[in-house]
Design a protein around this motif. Structure first.
Motif, PDB file in Angstrom:
ATOM      1  N   ILE A 182      40.361  54.328  40.081  1.00 54.95           N
ATOM      2  CA  ILE A 182      40.769  53.138  40.310  1.00 54.95           C
ATOM      3  C   ILE A 182      38.983  52.138  39.730  1.00 54.95           C
ATOM      4  N   GLU A 183      38.315  52.937  39.253  1.00 53.12           N
ATOM      5  CA  GLU A 183      37.438  52.672  38.753  1.00 53.12           C
ATOM      6  C   GLU A 183      37.592  52.324  36.603  1.00 53.12           C
ATOM      7  N   LEU A 184      38.059  53.730  36.866  1.00 56.99           N
ATOM      8  CA  LEU A 184      38.697  53.322  35.363  1.00 56.99           C
ATOM      9  C   LEU A 184      39.389  52.096  35.046  1.00 56.99           C
ATOM     10  N   LEU A 185      40.943  51.967  36.083  1.00 62.43           N
ATOM     11  CA  LEU A 185      41.857  51.262  35.850  1.00 62.43           C
ATOM     12  C   LEU A 185      40.974  49.484  35.681  1.00 62.43           C
ATOM     13  N   SER A 186      39.751  49.391  36.465  1.00 64.98           N
ATOM     14  CA  SER A 186      39.576  48.502  36.615  1.00 64.98           C
ATOM     15  C   SER A 186      38.688  48.058  35.482  1.00 64.98           C
ATOM     16  N   GLU A 187      38.732  48.948  34.420  1.00 66.62           N
ATOM     17  CA  GLU A 187      38.248  48.150  33.241  1.00 66.62           C
ATOM     18  C   GLU A 187      39.491  47.474  31.858  1.00 66.62           C
ATOM     19  N   LEU A 188      40.588  47.661  32.538  1.00 71.85           N
ATOM     20  CA  LEU A 188      42.379  47.781  32.240  1.00 71.85           C
ATOM     21  C   LEU A 188      43.253  46.329  32.381  1.00 71.85           C
ATOM     22  N   ASP A 189      44.448  46.261  31.434  1.00 70.68           N
ATOM     23  CA  ASP A 189      45.196  45.258  32.507  1.00 70.68           C
ATOM     24  C   ASP A 189      45.082  45.383  33.148  1.00 70.68           C
ATOM     25  N   ALA A 190      45.686  44.588  35.316  1.00 70.22           N
ATOM     26  CA  ALA A 190      46.295  45.152  35.828  1.00 70.22           C
ATOM     27  C   ALA A 190      47.184  45.758  35.861  1.00 70.22           C
ATOM     28  N   ALA A 191      48.148  45.442  34.495  1.00 72.02           N
ATOM     29  CA  ALA A 191      49.591  46.388  34.801  1.00 72.02           C
ATOM     30  C   ALA A 191      49.309  47.417  34.917  1.00 72.02           C
ATOM     31  N   ALA A 192      47.993  47.861  34.036  1.00 68.17           N
ATOM     32  CA  ALA A 192      48.261  49.513  34.290  1.00 68.17           C
ATOM     33  C   ALA A 192      47.890  49.724  35.708  1.00 68.17           C
ATOM     34  N   PHE A 193      46.985  49.078  36.671  1.00 64.89           N
ATOM     35  CA  PHE A 193      46.899  49.498  38.141  1.00 64.89           C
ATOM     36  C   PHE A 193      48.377  49.504  38.169  1.00 64.89           C
ATOM     37  N   ALA A 194      49.450  48.176  38.092  1.00 64.00           N
ATOM     38  CA  ALA A 194      50.959  48.373  39.177  1.00 64.00           C
ATOM     39  C   ALA A 194      51.779  49.509  38.515  1.00 64.00           C
ATOM     40  N   ARG A 195      51.069  49.970  37.365  1.00 61.36           N
ATOM     41  CA  ARG A 195      52.283  51.152  37.220  1.00 61.36           C
ATOM     42  C   ARG A 195      51.617  52.192  37.601  1.00 61.36           C
ATOM     43  N   ALA A 196      50.518  52.522  37.594  1.00 62.19           N
ATOM     44  CA  ALA A 196      50.241  53.111  38.444  1.00 62.19           C
ATOM     45  C   ALA A 196      50.730  53.864  39.568  1.00 62.19           C
ATOM     46  N   VAL A 197      50.247  52.652  40.787  1.00 61.79           N
ATOM     47  CA  VAL A 197      50.772  52.906  42.450  1.00 61.79           C
ATOM     48  C   VAL A 197      52.102  52.828  41.933  1.00 61.79           C
ATOM     49  N   ARG A 198      53.558  51.901  41.200  1.00 58.71           N
ATOM     50  CA  ARG A 198      54.477  52.641  42.096  1.00 58.71           C
ATOM     51  C   ARG A 198      55.054  53.056  40.737  1.00 58.71           C
ATOM     52  N   ASP A 199      54.300  53.797  40.018  1.00 57.13           N
ATOM     53  CA  ASP A 199      55.320  54.522  39.332  1.00 57.13           C
ATOM     54  C   ASP A 199      54.438  56.334  39.301  1.00 57.13           C
ATOM     55  N   THR A 200      53.111  55.956  38.680  1.00 56.73           N
ATOM     56  CA  THR A 200      52.714  57.468  38.854  1.00 56.73           C
ATOM     57  C   THR A 200      52.365  58.259  40.133  1.00 56.73           C
ATOM     58  N   TRP A 201      51.796  57.451  41.406  1.00 58.38           N
ATOM     59  CA  TRP A 201      50.990  57.979  42.326  1.00 58.38           C
ATOM     60  C   TRP A 201      52.496  57.123  43.160  1.00 58.38           C
ATOM     61  N   LYS A 202      54.010  57.368  43.164  1.00 59.54           N
ATOM     62  CA  LYS A 202      54.829  56.710  43.683  1.00 59.54           C
ATOM     63  C   LYS A 202      55.051  58.025  45.027  1.00 59.54           C
ATOM     64  N   ALA A 203      55.076  58.684  45.361  1.00 60.86           N
ATOM     65  CA  ALA A 203      55.469  60.078  45.263  1.00 60.86           C
ATOM     66  C   ALA A 203      54.145  60.816  45.578  1.00 60.86           C
ATOM     67  N   PRO A 204      52.815  60.633  46.539  1.00 63.90           N
ATOM     68  CA  PRO A 204      52.494  61.913  46.025  1.00 63.90           C
ATOM     69  C   PRO A 204      52.203  62.403  47.448  1.00 63.90           C
ATOM     70  N   PRO A 205      51.773  64.030  47.288  1.00 68.29           N
ATOM     71  CA  PRO A 205      52.196  65.314  48.527  1.00 68.29           C
ATOM     72  C   PRO A 205      51.595  64.995  49.423  1.00 68.29           C
ATOM     73  N   ALA A 206      52.175  65.302  50.466  1.00 70.68           N
ATOM     74  CA  ALA A 206      51.805  64.083  51.931  1.00 70.68           C
ATOM     75  C   ALA A 206      50.321  65.044  52.185  1.00 70.68           C
ATOM     76  N   ALA A 207      50.130  66.417  51.302  1.00 76.05           N
ATOM     77  CA  ALA A 207      48.731  66.705  52.237  1.00 76.05           C
ATOM     78  C   ALA A 207      47.279  66.688  51.496  1.00 76.05           C
ATOM     79  N   SER A 208      48.096  65.694  50.907  1.00 72.32           N
ATOM     80  CA  SER A 208      47.251  64.815  49.299  1.00 72.32           C
ATOM     81  C   SER A 208      45.908  64.079  50.106  1.00 72.32           C
ATOM     82  N   PRO A 209      44.921  64.303  49.375  1.00 71.79           N
ATOM     83  CA  PRO A 209      43.398  63.661  50.222  1.00 71.79           C
ATOM     84  C   PRO A 209      43.840  62.317  49.881  1.00 71.79           C
ATOM     85  N   ALA A 210      44.887  61.721  49.215  1.00 68.23           N
ATOM     86  CA  ALA A 210      44.394  59.950  48.973  1.00 68.23           C
ATOM     87  C   ALA A 210      45.852  59.501  49.272  1.00 68.23           C
TER      88      ALA A 210
END
Length: 299
Positions: A182-210
């Protein structure tokens, strides 16, 4: 009643006015609240109307903008022939404090940012201070890009995506803490954050701490339907005390104080309040998130 709103800097308030016979009535307060009501009697209806007109002119000079009349309802039935349906009132343009400073994304700066992100990736599995130093350097490199959307640069986008994938890596050694991402994404256009949440992190493993925090970020992004507000609120929710360069407690409090009136204004136009939003947040058993939400509710 005629309704006027003022949203600028840390202010987000409304003011409404009406005349009932010889009484001048105003209702005012912060957006998202019921406000306070005041009435003033005049000798004649004309005098009350003159006072109303004078106060409206004052509010317009102060920067208030008139919005849809309070209590107005849409007409029932089909519009008359040739009539044009009125567009729904739009939320005010939020004059948020700048998150990134203007900058020119030169080729040299883009290459430097790609190199810095690669250094963060190489620091995985090492001591936390090594990772922290690499993240700080990457943030400085990204900062020079002036809020660039990484999707406009293939090499930068690939380097960032590879790093964000590590937030949900199965191995603890390979994993990048969410707060660092999130620190890194905060230096970029908010569209990068939206893509990360909706696509990159859309199905995290249940055991993931995050996993819980990622689900929370997705819910807030969907509810707000505004990537910029979603990023700013998400950064405050997942921030960790004394962990990372964004988490000094005084700085956290200042960021929340600056953001909250804009959230109120945005939510008010969606028929919700900030109090309702905070009450609906489920920390998912994460004590750090629960502590942050408690501080937001108490502010």
């Amino acid at each position: 009643m005629r309704r006027f709103e003022f949203v600028q800097g840390t202010s987000a308030k409304f003011w409404m006015a009406d005349v009932d016979d010889t009484t001048f009535i105003v209702v005012y307060g912060r957006l998202g609240t019921a406000g306070q009501r005041k009435e003033k009697a005049f000798p004649t209806a004309e005098a009350a109307q003159r006072e109303c007109d004078k106060k409206i002119a004052e509010k317009l000079r102060e920067g208030y903008q008139e919005v849809a009349a309070a209590g107005s309802a849409p007409a029932v039935g089909a519009p008359a022939a040739g009539a044009v349906a009125a567009a729904p009132p739009q939320p005010p343009k939020l004059d948020l404090p700048p998150r990134v400073q203007p900058g020119e994304a030169t080729e040299a700066r883009r290459k430097a940012a790609v190199h810095a992100l690669a250094a963060v990736s190489a620091a995985r599995g090492r001591r936390s201070w090594v990772l922290g130093r690499a993240v700080r350097r990457a943030r400085r490199a990204l900062e020079t890009l002036g809020g660039l959307d990484p999707a406009t640069d293939g090499a930068l986008s690939a380097a960032l995506d590879a790093l964000l994938d590590r937030v949900v890596a199965p191995s603890a050694r390979d994993r990048l803490p969410l707060v660092r991402a999130i620190e890194l994404l905060s230096e970029l256009d908010a569209a990068a954050f939206a893509r990360a949440v909706r696509d990159t992190w859309k199905a995290p493993p249940a055991a993931s701490p995050a996993a819980g925090a990622l689900a929370l970020l997705k819910r807030q992004l969907e509810e707000l339907d505004d990537p910029e507000l979603g990023l700013r609120l998400g950064a405050l929710l997942v921030d960790r005390p004394h962990h990372g360069s964004m988490s000094a407690e005084a700085g956290w409090a200042r960021r929340w104080k600056a953001l909250s009136p804009h959230l109120e204004a945005h939510l008010a136009h969606r028929g919700r309040s900030l109090k309702d939003l905070l009450a609906s947040i489920d920390a998912g058993g994460d004590p750090h998130v629960a502590e942050r939400v408690a501080r937001m509710r108490a502010a």
